[in-house]
Scaffold this motif. Structure first.
Motif, PDB file in Angstrom:
ATOM      1  N   GLY A 126      44.393   6.583 -67.181  1.00  0.00           N
ATOM      2  CA  GLY A 126      44.852   5.257 -67.592  1.00  0.00           C
ATOM      3  C   GLY A 126      43.652   4.352 -67.765  1.00  0.00           C
ATOM      4  O   GLY A 126      42.524   4.818 -67.880  1.00  0.00           O
ATOM      5  N   ARG A 127      43.914   3.036 -67.752  1.00  0.00           N
ATOM      6  CA  ARG A 127      42.844   2.057 -67.899  1.00  0.00           C
ATOM      7  C   ARG A 127      41.835   2.196 -66.758  1.00  0.00           C
ATOM      8  O   ARG A 127      42.206   2.553 -65.637  1.00  0.00           O
ATOM      9  CB  ARG A 127      43.478   0.653 -67.870  1.00  0.00           C
ATOM     10  CG  ARG A 127      42.683  -0.419 -68.549  1.00  0.00           C
ATOM     11  CD  ARG A 127      43.546  -1.657 -68.775  1.00  0.00           C
ATOM     12  NE  ARG A 127      43.861  -2.335 -67.524  1.00  0.00           N
ATOM     13  CZ  ARG A 127      43.191  -3.378 -67.052  1.00  0.00           C
ATOM     14  NH1 ARG A 127      42.152  -3.851 -67.708  1.00  0.00           N
ATOM     15  NH2 ARG A 127      43.537  -3.950 -65.933  1.00  0.00           N
ATOM     16  N   PRO A 156      41.224  -5.539 -79.418  1.00  0.00           N
ATOM     17  CA  PRO A 156      42.141  -5.638 -78.273  1.00  0.00           C
ATOM     18  C   PRO A 156      43.581  -5.967 -78.678  1.00  0.00           C
ATOM     19  O   PRO A 156      44.520  -5.689 -77.942  1.00  0.00           O
ATOM     20  CB  PRO A 156      41.537  -6.772 -77.434  1.00  0.00           C
ATOM     21  CG  PRO A 156      40.082  -6.785 -77.801  1.00  0.00           C
ATOM     22  CD  PRO A 156      40.050  -6.416 -79.258  1.00  0.00           C
ATOM     23  N   THR A 159      46.245  -2.988 -78.637  1.00  0.00           N
ATOM     24  CA  THR A 159      46.987  -2.638 -77.427  1.00  0.00           C
ATOM     25  C   THR A 159      48.298  -3.423 -77.379  1.00  0.00           C
ATOM     26  O   THR A 159      49.361  -2.886 -77.052  1.00  0.00           O
ATOM     27  CB  THR A 159      46.150  -2.952 -76.167  1.00  0.00           C
ATOM     28  OG1 THR A 159      44.907  -2.270 -76.274  1.00  0.00           O
ATOM     29  CG2 THR A 159      46.868  -2.508 -74.898  1.00  0.00           C
ATOM     30  N   ASN A 184      48.582  -3.766 -70.651  1.00  0.00           N
ATOM     31  CA  ASN A 184      48.868  -2.469 -71.271  1.00  0.00           C
ATOM     32  C   ASN A 184      49.961  -1.631 -70.621  1.00  0.00           C
ATOM     33  O   ASN A 184      49.980  -0.420 -70.796  1.00  0.00           O
ATOM     34  CB  ASN A 184      47.576  -1.644 -71.354  1.00  0.00           C
ATOM     35  CG  ASN A 184      47.127  -1.143 -69.982  1.00  0.00           C
ATOM     36  OD1 ASN A 184      47.407  -1.801 -68.985  1.00  0.00           O
ATOM     37  ND2 ASN A 184      46.504   0.000 -69.944  1.00  0.00           N
ATOM     38  N   ILE A 196      49.475   2.214 -71.963  1.00  0.00           N
ATOM     39  CA  ILE A 196      48.869   2.359 -73.284  1.00  0.00           C
ATOM     40  C   ILE A 196      47.365   2.147 -73.134  1.00  0.00           C
ATOM     41  O   ILE A 196      46.927   1.178 -72.523  1.00  0.00           O
ATOM     42  CB  ILE A 196      49.473   1.336 -74.271  1.00  0.00           C
ATOM     43  CG1 ILE A 196      50.927   1.728 -74.540  1.00  0.00           C
ATOM     44  CG2 ILE A 196      48.663   1.276 -75.571  1.00  0.00           C
ATOM     45  CD1 ILE A 196      51.729   0.667 -75.244  1.00  0.00           C
ATOM     46  N   LEU A 197      46.587   3.100 -73.677  1.00  0.00           N
ATOM     47  CA  LEU A 197      45.137   3.039 -73.535  1.00  0.00           C
ATOM     48  C   LEU A 197      44.493   3.039 -74.914  1.00  0.00           C
ATOM     49  O   LEU A 197      44.622   4.005 -75.659  1.00  0.00           O
ATOM     50  CB  LEU A 197      44.659   4.256 -72.735  1.00  0.00           C
ATOM     51  CG  LEU A 197      43.167   4.294 -72.405  1.00  0.00           C
ATOM     52  CD1 LEU A 197      42.802   3.160 -71.461  1.00  0.00           C
ATOM     53  CD2 LEU A 197      42.797   5.631 -71.787  1.00  0.00           C
ATOM     54  N   THR A 198      43.823   1.948 -75.254  1.00  0.00           N
ATOM     55  CA  THR A 198      43.165   1.853 -76.559  1.00  0.00           C
ATOM     56  C   THR A 198      41.682   2.103 -76.388  1.00  0.00           C
ATOM     57  O   THR A 198      40.997   1.357 -75.700  1.00  0.00           O
ATOM     58  CB  THR A 198      43.358   0.451 -77.161  1.00  0.00           C
ATOM     59  OG1 THR A 198      44.735   0.109 -77.063  1.00  0.00           O
ATOM     60  CG2 THR A 198      42.936   0.428 -78.607  1.00  0.00           C
ATOM     61  N   GLU A 199      41.196   3.166 -77.019  1.00  0.00           N
ATOM     62  CA  GLU A 199      39.760   3.434 -77.020  1.00  0.00           C
ATOM     63  C   GLU A 199      39.291   3.432 -78.457  1.00  0.00           C
ATOM     64  O   GLU A 199      40.065   3.721 -79.365  1.00  0.00           O
ATOM     65  CB  GLU A 199      39.464   4.783 -76.377  1.00  0.00           C
ATOM     66  CG  GLU A 199      39.833   4.818 -74.906  1.00  0.00           C
ATOM     67  CD  GLU A 199      39.523   6.148 -74.259  1.00  0.00           C
ATOM     68  OE1 GLU A 199      39.029   6.158 -73.143  1.00  0.00           O
ATOM     69  OE2 GLU A 199      39.799   7.197 -74.889  1.00  0.00           O
TER      70      GLU A 199
END
Lengths: 327, 327
Positions: A126-127, A156, A159, A184, A196-199
Motif C-alpha cells: 500500500g502507500r 496526485p 488518485t 487513497n 489505491i496506489l498511484t506510482e
C-alpha cells in the motif's frame, strides 16, 4: 500461454456459456473455434485444471457445469465493454505484487489501459510501502497503465480520480454505501475495503506513465486478517452478506474508470472534485496532519482546485497534501 | 570486476601516482597494497590493457609513464572530495544509456549520490527521447541517483538546480563563459555543450527517487557531429582551444552539485533562482512557447518562485513550464 491459445480458450469458454445447460458437440466447437477436435480436448483438459467442471457425454458433447471465480483474461474479456482499458491483460495465478510488473510492462511500451491482474499477491503493497494483504481468489489485485499527457503537478489528482471511479462502480454493482477516505482509501462503515496506489515515472515536469494500483477486498473473510488489523479492514462480502463475482466488479470498474479518466483529460479536475466531495467519508470531521511546518489540526471541509484537502482552523484554511498526513 | 579487485587497483594506481617519475618496487607495492607480487603483476597487466603505460625495470620496480583519460572509479575516487555523491560508482566502457541503468540501481535501493558513468553511450538520450551523441572517451556521460524528500510539484526545480551546479563547476575549471538555456541546456556562444535530463519515480504526490542524467561534450571534435547538428553543438575543447581531463571536471561537478543540492533541501529554491538568473543565456530575449492554450511569444524576464520561466507580453506576465516549449 501464447496469444493463439488464449484466443481459442476465450472462444471455447464463450461457446460453452452460450449453450448454458445444454450440450454442444465437439464437431460444432471444432468448427466455431476453428481448431481440431484433439486440440479442443486438450484445452478442455486445461480448463478443468483451472477448476472448471466440464461434463463430456458421448454423442452429446460438452457442457459447462461449474465455472470457478477466476480473473483470467478469458473470463474478463467477454464481459468488457471498454474502448481501451483492459484490452491488453497480463494475468498470473500468483505474483509478489502487480505494481513492479506493470512498471516493467510500461517501460517496455505497454499501451494505455494495459492491465496486470492476479489471483493472489504474496507481497502486495500500500502507500508508503505498507503491506497489503491479498489472499488468493478473494480480492481484486490489479495495476493499470495510464499515459496521461499532464504535468507532474497534476499527477496526485489521478488518485482522487480513481477513488471516485472505483467508488461509483462498486456502489452500482453492490448497492453498498462506499465512502472515500482521503487520500487513497475506500471505506464501508469506517472500515477499509480498498486502497489505491498511484506510482509514476516522470521526465522533467511531465508524466511519462502512471501505474494505478488497486487492491479491493471482495470475498475476503474476517478470519483472514492478522489480529492487529481485525476491526480495521472489511470486505464487500462481509458488508453485503453475500459473495460477489469479481469479474463483474472488474469490468464495471474498468468501464467507469475509462469514462471518468477521459472526462478528466478533457474537462480537468473540477468535475472530479465535485463527485469526490459527494462520496467523501471525512468532511465535517476533525483531521490531524503532520506537515513540514508542524502538526495541523482542523475540520476537513473539502478539496481545493488542485486536489489538496482543506482543513479549517477558525477563519484560516490550510491546504494539506497527501504526503503530509500520517493516517 | 569485484569490489576487492577494485580496491586493489585503486591503491596500486594511487601508489604509482604518488611516486611520479620514480620507480616503486614490487616489494613495496605488495606490502602497501596488501597482496602477493603475482597478484600485483596481474593487476599491472590489466591496467596496461586499459591504456596505462607502466614501465617495469628489474631491481627498480614499476613506474607510471602514461595515464589514459578514463572515467573509471579508480581514477575518480582519489580526487573526489564529497560526502556522498560519487561514493558508489558503477562504471562501464560502453553502454546503451546510463539512465536506465541508474533507474534499475535506484529500484534495487541505490544510496543517494550513487553514480553510473561510462566512456561511451551508443543510445544516449536527451529531453523528449531525442538522441544525444556520446562518443567514446571524449565526454562525460553519467547519471546520478538522488532521493530528495520533496513533493512532485518541486521536482522540476532539480533540473534548474543541476544546471546551476554544473555551470559553476565547468566555469571554475575551464574559465569559459558557460550560460544556461532554459530548461535544460548549457551553452557556450549559443552552442550546446551540455544537456541535463531529470527523470523520476513518484508515489502519490511524493518523489521516490530521481535520476539526474548529464551529457557534457568535453573533448568532442567538430567532425564528430552529423551534418544536421553541425553549428548547433560545441565542446569545451573546441571553445577552449585545449583538451580537459574529464576526471577533474567530474569531481568538480559532483562536489558543486552536492553543495548546491544540500542548500536546496535546506533553504529551498530561492537561492537557486537567483544564481540561475545570473547565468541565464536568454533573459531579455524573445521566446516562443507552445502551451496547451496556444502559442505564446514574449520577452523572457526570469523565473517565478516555482521555477517556471516568466514571459512578458506588454503588461502581462505568463509563466511557462518546460513541457510547453519546443526548442
Amino acid at each position: 500461454m501464447d496469444a493463439l491459445a488464449n484466443r481459442i480458450r476465450e472462444s471455447l469458454l464463450a461457446l460453452l456459456l452460450e449453450h448454458g445447460d445444454s450440450y454442444v458437440s465437439g464437431e460444432e466447437i471444432s468448427q466455431r473455434v476453428n481448431c481440431s477436435r484433439t486440440a479442443i480436448w486438450k484445452h478442455i483438459e486445461e480448463l478443468r485444471k483451472e477448476g472448471y467442471q466440464i461434463e463430456a457425454r458421448p454423442r452429446s458433447g460438452y457442457r459447462l457445469v461449474y465455472r470457478p471465480d477466476r480473473v483470467a483474461p478469458e473470463e474478463i474479456k467477454p464481459e468488457l465493454h471498454t474502448r481501451r482499458f483492459g484490452k491488453e491483460i497480463r494475468y498470473w495465478r500468483q505474483v509478489a505484487s502487480t505494481q513492479p510488473l506493470a512498471h516493467e510492462w510500461a517501460r517496455e511500451g505497454a499501451a494505455e489501459g494495459s492491465l496486470v491482474i492476479t489471483e493472489e499477491q504474496t507481497q502486495g503493497r500500500g502507500r508508503l510501502g505498507r503491506i497489503w494483504h491479498s489472499p488468493p481468489y478473494s480480492g481484486i489485485w490489479m495495476s493499470l497503465v495510464l499515459r496521461p499527457a499532464i504535468p507532474l503537478t497534476q499527477a496526485p489528482q489521478l488518485t482522487l480520480m480513481a477513488s471516485v471511479a472505483v467508488t461509483r462502480a462498486l456502489r452500482r454493482v453492490t448497492g453498498l454505501d462506499i465512502r472515500i477516505k482521503w487520500p487513497n482509501d475506500l471505506l464501508i462503515d469506517g472500515k477499509k475495503i480498498c486502497g489505491i496506489l498511484t506510482e509514476l515515472r516522470g521526465e522533467q515536469d511531465q508524466v511519462q506513465y502512471v501505474v494505478l494500483g488497486m487492491g479491493i477486498n471482495v470475498n475476503v473473510t474476517p478470519d483472514f486478517w492478522p489480529e492487529e488489523l481485525k476491526g480495521k479492514g472489511t470486505s464487500l462480502a462481509i458488508a453485503g452478506g453475500r459473495t460477489y463475482r469479481r469479474v463483474e466488479l472488474i469490468t464495471a470498474i474498468l468501464k467507469e474508470l475509462e469514462g471518468i479518466y477521459e472526462g478528466f483529460l478533457t474537462h480537468g479536475f473540477e468535475p472530479i472534485r465535485i463527485l469526490w466531495e459527494e462520496y467523501a467519508a471525512m468532511l465535517g470531521t476533525t483531521i490531524r496532519a503532520h506537515t513540514p511546518h508542524g502538526e495541523v489540526t482542523g475540520e476537513a471541509i473539502g478539496l481545493d482546485p488542485t486536489g489538496a484537502l482543506i482543513l479549517r482552523q477558525g477563519d484560516t484554511k490550510i491546504p494539506i497534501f497527501s504526503s503530509d498526513i500520517d493516517v
